[in-house]
Design a protein around this motif. Structure first.
Motif, PDB file in Angstrom:
ATOM      1  N   GLN A   3      -1.317  -6.155  -0.883  1.00 16.76           N
ATOM      2  CA  GLN A   3      -3.334  -5.627  -1.111  1.00 16.76           C
ATOM      3  C   GLN A   3      -3.631  -3.911  -1.236  1.00 16.76           C
ATOM      4  O   GLN A   3      -3.756  -3.011  -1.901  1.00 16.76           O
ATOM      5  CB  GLN A   3      -4.094  -6.256  -1.070  1.00 16.76           C
ATOM      6  N   ILE A  50       2.367 -10.137  -3.511  1.00 14.91           N
ATOM      7  CA  ILE A  50       0.958  -9.576  -3.167  1.00 14.91           C
ATOM      8  C   ILE A  50      -0.436 -10.589  -3.106  1.00 14.91           C
ATOM      9  O   ILE A  50      -0.894  -9.915  -2.441  1.00 14.91           O
ATOM     10  CB  ILE A  50       0.845  -8.430  -4.506  1.00 14.91           C
ATOM     11  N   ALA A  96      -5.690  -8.126  -6.208  1.00 16.54           N
ATOM     12  CA  ALA A  96      -5.684  -6.566  -5.270  1.00 16.54           C
ATOM     13  C   ALA A  96      -7.108  -5.415  -5.988  1.00 16.54           C
ATOM     14  O   ALA A  96      -6.987  -4.245  -5.263  1.00 16.54           O
ATOM     15  CB  ALA A  96      -5.135  -6.191  -5.202  1.00 16.54           C
TER      16      ALA A  96
END
Length: 276
Positions: free
Chosen positions: A201, A194, A250
């Motif tokens: 994200q 990620i 994120a």
């Protein structure tokens, strides 16, 4: 006082050859890093006994899943799309070990052109997945699902076949398709990649927290692009440790109090009676 946090790696390949010389060190380091369980998946029948052996060596910590992946390795240099014949060796072993399993996986569809460029290959993958969905339903086990380049076909097929206990690992499809999975009650596990994936994200910002689980997919999908096989166990485990900051970057809370995370994990794996 804040509740203790315990992390569950919902999808990893601890039976991979690169782990075998120091697998005990990998497990020990994971335990020291507040990881309470590793859900270890397989990709082909040749791995099944190794996965089960790991679960017996590390009882209650290594939780085994057996399944046939949509891409089969012929050699380190060659891979091909799965066929129904690949289930012949898998079926007897799954029946043999069924009482030890927490899930069927890694199963799914992979329509990456170099693996499945023809309609025949794609249909072959669908038939293999249908058989494993039926098996999971009969054994009352969840499915640990791969869906690379096939997000919509995978979720559509799962829904058509009545699959209800589903964890979609490292989902790379469209956000609108992911929400169809959420509506069906499916879970999504997010890997450390990620950090470098804009799609992931965006995905975790959209998904309800109660539908998010954590994974490493070790030894793949780490925070760096290169494959982690060949590194030492401490470096490999960095993948697990980086899962938390990756999701925080994120903008999403990556870990929840132990009781909440366990409840969500148990809904996927049916482990309510197991003391993790």
């Amino acid at each position: 006082m804040a509740a203790a946090v315990r992390l569950v790696d919902c999808h990893c390949h601890l039976a991979a050859p690169c782990f075998q010389t120091d697998v005990a060190a990998v497990v020990r380091a994971a335990q020291q890093a507040a990881v309470s369980a590793l859900v270890v998946v397989s990709e082909q029948a040749g791995e099944f006994q190794d996965v089960v052996a790991l679960s017996e060596r590390f009882p209650g910590f290594v939780l085994p899943c057996l399944g046939v992946h949509p891409v089969q390795e012929v050699s380190p240099e060659e891979q091909r799309s799965v066929t129904l014949k690949d289930l012949d060796a898998a079926w007897p072993l799954i029946e043999l070990y069924k009482d030890k399993l927490v899930g069927i996986g890694e199963v799914g569809l992979d329509f990456t052109p170099r693996f499945a460029s023809t309609d025949e290959q794609k249909e072959g993958q669908r038939q293999v997945l249908i058989k494993q969905i039926e098996l999971a339903r009969r054994l009352d086990l969840p499915l640990n699902v791969h869906s690379r380049s096939a997000g919509r076909p995978t979720i559509n097929l799962l829904k058509e076949q009545g699959a209800t206990k589903v964890l979609l690992h490292a989902f790379d499809g469209k956000l609108s398709v992911a929400m169809e999975g959420v509506k069906a009650g499916y879970f999504f596990s997010i890997p450390p990649s990620i950090i470098r994936s804009e799609q992931k994200q965006k995905l975790v910002k959209l998904l309800p927290l109660e539908n998010i689980c954590l994974e490493t997919d070790s030894p793949a999908l780490g925070p760096e692009k290169q494959h982690l096989c060949g590194r030492g166990p401490v470096e490999i485990l960095v993948k697990i440790l980086l899962t938390k900051p990756a999701m925080n970057e994120a903008g999403v809370r990556s870990s929840v109090p132990v009781t909440e995370q366990e409840n969500e994990f148990e809904r996927v794996t049916g482990l309510a009676e197991r003391d993790l």
